[in-house]
Scaffold this motif. Sequence first.
Motif, PDB file in Angstrom:
ATOM      1  N   LYS A   1      60.675  70.338 -41.911  1.00 38.20           N
ATOM      2  CA  LYS A   1      61.490  70.268 -40.704  1.00 38.20           C
ATOM      3  C   LYS A   1      60.837  69.334 -39.708  1.00 38.20           C
ATOM      4  O   LYS A   1      59.622  69.365 -39.519  1.00 38.20           O
TER       5      LYS A   1
ATOM      6  N   VAL B   1      66.177  68.235 -41.409  1.00 38.85           N
ATOM      7  CA  VAL B   1      65.550  69.028 -42.472  1.00 38.85           C
ATOM      8  C   VAL B   1      65.592  68.209 -43.763  1.00 38.85           C
ATOM      9  O   VAL B   1      66.664  67.760 -44.190  1.00 38.85           O
TER      10      VAL B   1
ATOM     11  N   THR C   1      67.603  69.486 -35.350  1.00 41.89           N
ATOM     12  CA  THR C   1      66.459  69.382 -36.251  1.00 41.89           C
ATOM     13  C   THR C   1      66.900  68.696 -37.532  1.00 41.89           C
ATOM     14  O   THR C   1      67.958  69.023 -38.093  1.00 41.89           O
TER      15      THR C   1
END
Length: 915
Positions: free
Chosen positions: A235, A226, A224
């Motif tokens: 996110k 961020v 992910t």
Amino acid sequence: MPLLLGPFVRCRFSATLRVLWLVFAGCTCTGSEHATATLPAAFNDLLPHFLVEPEDNFIVKNKPVTLTCRSTPATQIYFKCNGEWVHQDDHLIERTIDPATALPIMQVTIDITRQQVEKIFGLDEYWCQCVAWSTTGTQKSQKAYIRIAYLRKNFEEEPQGKEVTLDQEVLLRCHPPEGVPQAEVEWQRNEDVINPGSDLNFFMTTDHSLVIKKARLGDTGNYTCVAKNIVARRKSNSATVLVYVNGGWSTWTTWSSCSAVCGRGWQKRSRSCTNPTPLNGGTSCEGQNVQKSACVATCPVDGGWSEWSKWSACGADCSMWRSRECSQPSPGTRGKDCQGLDLQSLNCTSEQCPQTVSGAEDVALYVGMVAVALCLTLLLIVVVLVYRRKKEDLDSDVADSSILTTGFQPMGIKPSKPGVWAPRPRRPPPHSKNSHLLTIQPDLTTTTTSYQGTLRSRPHTTGKFSMTNGPLLDPLPNGSHTLHNGKLNSDPAEFVSRLSTQTYFKTLPRDVANTSYGTFNFLGGRLTIPSTGISLLIPPEAIPRGKIYEIYLTVQRKEDLRLPLAGCQTLLSPVVSCGPPGVVLSRPVILSMDHCSDACLDNWAVRLKKQNYEGTWEDVLLMGEELVSEPYYCQLEAETCRLFTEHLGTLALVGESLHMGAAKRLRLVLFSDAYCSTLEYNIRVYCMDDTQDVFKEVMQMERQLGGRLIDEPHILLFKDSYHNLRLSIHDMPQAHWRSKLLAGYQEIPFYHIWNGSQRYLHCTFTLERLSLSTCELTCQLCVWQVEGEGQSFSLDFNIAKDTRAVDAEFLLMDISATALAGPSAFQIPYLIRQKICSSLDAPCPNGADWRMLAQRLKLERHMSFFASKASPTSLILDLWEAQHFHSGNINQLATVMADIGKQEAMIFLVSDGEC
């Protein structure tokens, strides 16, 4: 703007009441007030200066920001925002006195709201500055810009999931949402933050993309991106990275025993898909896991006893015996052995027992045994004396004049074929007028050998005393040796096979083309692997007198012997083995091999690694920090490394870049098909380390493929910038040619090149001509490192006319003998070398000794190393021999000796008075 003259300060505490205060300095108001005051006469000539100025700030959501301005000495302070004065009621003033200087300090603050900034949003940036007055003049502070902070919700580019094989490079792209201030980016794997500083397998690019250098099984997970700033935290959607492993077969088991005990049957063997086991969706192994084969089992034969022999005569112990054998028939093919005893004994009657012997006969027996022992001892002493005499004769034979004069036979190097390009041409050295300086008459008073003529430097003619993978000293079956003045032909494959049967050498490559060996004694010699730039110089006296060694030199294939490289480390040289390890040497030998660094030690930490007996690699030398007491010493030249060592083994140079300016030399070589009968035409661009051994491997492979070289090799500096190498072809005539590539360029990952262990690394450009009659091809090949410098090469050739394939003329650029033993291996004759050493080893006050020789040969950096040896001159001459064997001019060395002052008849005999 209101001004109040006189020693009064006007403060407003409410809307209906104003009070005049007679004060000299100091008024603190809790509400809005006019920011005016008077100064004592002592401070009237001072301009105000700012202690605190307003700074840039961001409005987060609906929270106002506070700007502060502090000045001394000041009578008034007002804020101006976007060219307009802020109302006096919006100022909050605080006055104090500096206890150190007694100067009055005025501080003013204002609040800026989101609504004030939004009024001019889109027109200009909102800014404020404060202006301070004193009786002398005014001062303006810096401008403070007020922006509304925000972070949009949607990412401009989100990472995409990928399925990759083990050790493959992975690139996850991420462009964060637009925001003020600009968002910071971090990566998470399974909700855990990734720290590239602690895990060097991860690298984050300047555009926030995540690079996994070599995918590991543990790198499988959800990644992910961020993005966060002072307003919010966003996110991206998770991208699943799946690292899979394709299955591989294990080795076959041994064949099982035949299913039949007697006659025709079956046997089988099996293998498993466990090398490695397929993981995470990797493909399974193709093929059968069980093989069957017909077999015929020989029927078992049980053993049978023969007849008993006759009883023996009755012995001294009053017993007799008889025997039989299990030979009628003998047991065979899992047959049973004979059951029972094969020897029987029986006691004799008392009359048949012989009488015991005693007395004088026992004494005679013992005397005879002692006499035999004395004779054996004397015989052993005679054998030892004869062996020592023969050994002394062998040493004297080695110094026989026939050997020395053989070493002074002419020797030359055959040049390459005319008109053929070679990467490093070697030309015979020109003649010089100073050649007589290294010519001496033999001293017939110091030797008992018979010799006629002069000892001269070897002219470069076609004759040579050479060995082609053959020993000079032929090992005899009984372990002794005899000396030969000539060439001894032997089978290189037989030597490699014999060497590999020994325990330590089982891991050596059995590549005869890249292996050289020879047998050497104290006269020394040289081993060379042709067309690789790799050689081993064994100086005279390096092998102790009386010792004879069979020494080998070979190049290890990089994929067979992987070095443990970490971080920014890269392999800079071939992996070379010389041995056998553990031989005793009296002085260092010199191993020469190519390297591909930019030869700037400021950019590199270059280490010499050696493989120990357990197979692990260890650092034995750090370049630039050599100690003369260590068994290794290295001279790093522009393209070659010269290694002094007294310990043979498997060695390699490994470099670790100290910053992004470090660069490796790559050699770009272009090949194409020698014969093309179709519309498709392939151009192969190899990107290899700039060392001759790798180039030789590629040339040999292309020769097998039927390829041809279409342009001279080019050198490219490849920097440690983590950027890939891109290649593209442009400017083709569109009316006749077109490219079949879907992308505009091809890319080789950075770590495939930087690691240095990839063989035959190349890109193939598939072109298509629109007609079979089209033969002329002109184009531009561009090679560049992403965000770095590159090169462009023009190609112009005829694919039909130039049909010459890669032949031996490129592979035989260095056709000198692979092994030379004795004086023929050296430019400087043996006796002249001894004279030079005895003349220059002794220090002279005026410097006319080995130190001046090192300076003239540009070797002064190694003075401390030379001085640590018993004969510094011999080490200098060894290094000169290693550097100039193919291209050295002995006349130039004679000129250097003349410059030092060793001229004519006095060149080798310098008296103490002259020193």
